[in-house]
Write a protein that holds these residues in place. Structure first.
Motif, PDB file in Angstrom:
ATOM      1  N   ARG A 121      -2.945  -7.793  -0.312  1.00 21.46           N
ATOM      2  CA  ARG A 121      -2.679  -6.595  -0.764  1.00 21.46           C
ATOM      3  C   ARG A 121      -3.030  -6.459  -2.347  1.00 21.46           C
ATOM      4  N   ARG A 122      -3.031  -5.271  -2.917  1.00 22.21           N
ATOM      5  CA  ARG A 122      -3.532  -5.658  -4.304  1.00 22.21           C
ATOM      6  C   ARG A 122      -2.486  -6.407  -5.007  1.00 22.21           C
ATOM      7  N   ARG A 123      -1.624  -6.234  -4.947  1.00 23.16           N
ATOM      8  CA  ARG A 123      -0.387  -7.049  -5.906  1.00 23.16           C
ATOM      9  C   ARG A 123       0.087  -8.191  -5.188  1.00 23.16           C
ATOM     10  N   SER A 124      -0.354  -8.666  -4.155  1.00 16.82           N
ATOM     11  CA  SER A 124       0.054  -9.797  -3.552  1.00 16.82           C
ATOM     12  C   SER A 124      -0.239 -10.979  -4.366  1.00 16.82           C
TER      13      SER A 124
END
Length: 186
Positions: A121-124
């Motif tokens: 995911r984008r902020r993982s």
């Protein structure tokens, strides 16, 4: 006076004829990727020691100017490569102009590179990070008659692996040999 004019015309005609010989020869140097580094992620094997396609379909490449070459305020270059499943285990090409444009006449070895596998995911968090440092690329111009071609004579780097260890990689391949592909382990 006539002799001088005749000698000058003869010299000019000889020069044009000789230049015409070289102009009619097409040089097939095949040297446009001599300095390139080829990097490939290890594929998943039955033992589970490699990557699955979904883990390496998106790759971030970050290029930073080496400290001795940097200019104040220099920001790193970043390239995000999103590859279809059929191409995820094809080599990544890192060259003087690929995937980043040439800047200020700097070559491949004027930078430090990071290869980052982002999370799903984008902020993982980042899954894996590899570092390419101590790049050394040497070459020479080789002349054969009318053709002058570039020939790579040495290519090496230090590959920083996830977990902190590193190893020196000799990425040089002699002319006519298959290019060396550096495998990035899990």
């Amino acid at each position: 006076m006539l002799r001088l004019l005749l000698a000058a015309c003869s010299l000019l005609l000889s020069a044009l004829l000789l230049a015409g010989c070289c102009g009619a020869i097409s040089c097939d140097c095949q040297d446009e990727r001599d300095d390139a580094l080829l990097l490939r992620f290890s594929a998943d094997s039955t033992g589970g020691t490699g990557f699955r396609a979904a883990e390496v379909d998106t790759v971030l490449l970050v290029r930073r100017v080496l400290p001795q070459d940097s200019v104040r305020g220099t920001v790193p270059d970043t390239a995000r490569l999103i590859r279809p499943a059929a191409q995820v285990f094809e080599p990544l090409v890192l060259d003087n102009t690929t995937p980043f444009p040439a800047r200020a006449g700097r070559k491949l070895d004027a930078y430090r590179y990071h290869i980052v596998l982002p999370g799903p995911r984008r902020r993982s968090p980042v899954r894996r990070r590899y570092t390419l440092t101590e790049l050394s690329v040497d070459g020479r111009l080789d002349t054969d008659g009318c053709c002058t071609c570039y020939e790579n004579t040495a290519k090496s780097l230090r590959l920083g692996l996830p977990g902190g260890s590193s190893r020196v990689v000799n990425a040089y391949s002699p002319p006519g040999a298959a290019p060396v592909v550096t495998v990035l382990p899990r």
